[in-house]
Enzyme design. Sequence first.
Site, PDB file in Angstrom:
ATOM      1  CG  ASP A  35      45.160  16.743 -15.577  1.00  0.00           C
ATOM      2  OD1 ASP A  35      44.886  17.271 -16.665  1.00  0.00           O
ATOM      3  OD2 ASP A  35      44.467  16.913 -14.554  1.00  0.00           O
ATOM      4  CG  ASP A  91      42.191  18.124 -19.461  1.00  0.00           C
ATOM      5  OD1 ASP A  91      41.401  17.218 -19.127  1.00  0.00           O
ATOM      6  OD2 ASP A  91      42.201  19.252 -18.939  1.00  0.00           O
ATOM      7  CD  GLU A  92      41.324  14.165 -15.566  1.00  0.00           C
ATOM      8  OE1 GLU A  92      41.729  13.579 -14.531  1.00  0.00           O
ATOM      9  OE2 GLU A  92      40.145  14.509 -15.736  1.00  0.00           O
TER      10      GLU A  92
END
Length: 382
Positions: A9, A102-103
């Site tokens: 993350d 973003d993961e």
Amino acid sequence: MNRAIVHMDLDTFFVSCERRNNSQLDGIPLIIGGGDRGVVASCSYEARKFGVRSAMPIRMAVRLCPDAKVIRGDHELYSNLSHTVTEIIQERVPVMEKASIDEFYLDLSGMDKFFGCYQWTQEIAAAVTKETGLPISFALSANKTVSKIGTGEAKPVGRLEIKDLEIKPFLNPLSIKKIPMVGDKTFQLLSRIGIRTIHTLSEMPMLVLQQMIGVNGKELWKKANGIDENPVVPYSERKSISTERTFTNDTTDVLELKRLISGMAEQLAYQLRKEKWLTSTVVVKIRYANFDTETKQCKVSYTSADHTLSKVALELFNKVYTRRMRLRLVGLRFTGLVHGNHQMNLFEDTEEQMNLYQTMDYLKNRYGMGAVGRASGFDFEK
């Protein structure tokens, strides 16, 4: 073979992107979001200390942290950096799933024979930071749930490995809110009967939990016990999303055509939100009775809001339909998609619009696409 699943993350991604381009933003309370009536898309750890959170109205956030600097946000910057990070990770692992902008989930099962999964993940994280300047956290465990919870506990810029025998001791003392599928309503329901920690939840009989919260009870019980068989789904970038209608009888009914296009925009926008996409290009297609086909397209700021997309689609239709000849087909396509979680819509949405979309999407998810819609695009003949 023991599974080795990593969750990675990017820490406060939007904030980190802005700071990467402007070092004067380092160390100060920072809020990313829309105007005065908008909501917080992301905020720095300095702002979080004052109680600022994502999805909070900007006005409330500024009252809590009056010294914070508010930045509207740059979709293109975030999308480009996310794409770069995706490429860095994808070329180094056998299987990668992009869960949001973003993961990422990585399946490194079996790689411990060659490299050591934890060491390999450290090297990937180091490569991301070196090549992009963005901080990233990760956790390595036997499944996606434990790894995601682990990353949350490791932040900021954390590295964590949770081995099989450590899973229960790691999960037990944590709040049930740490489990990804536990929202505010489920938390309040379970809290009322004294279930606030994962340990307490894990010892609750599965059937009782199913009776309380329905079909998701079994899945929640399994997650509380550190059980998750969900696979890492290989990532592939979707290019576009579209729909079209061919008429039984060719038509020049402009009002009906506009109603249809408005309905198409709402349908596709709902699909974008459901699949966590945003579009940057709207394309309208028409086919005349003589089979001549024309298209018009327009670039837009990344969005999945149907009020925005419907307006652009109707403007394009007015520009492309010029001959006043009968039409046999109209179509609508959204391209230039970027994959991100719903928070990216917060840059343009007001608090009222967000509440409206959340309510409409909830009704559509529960009762079907035709359960609710805008009057301008609703087909009352169905």
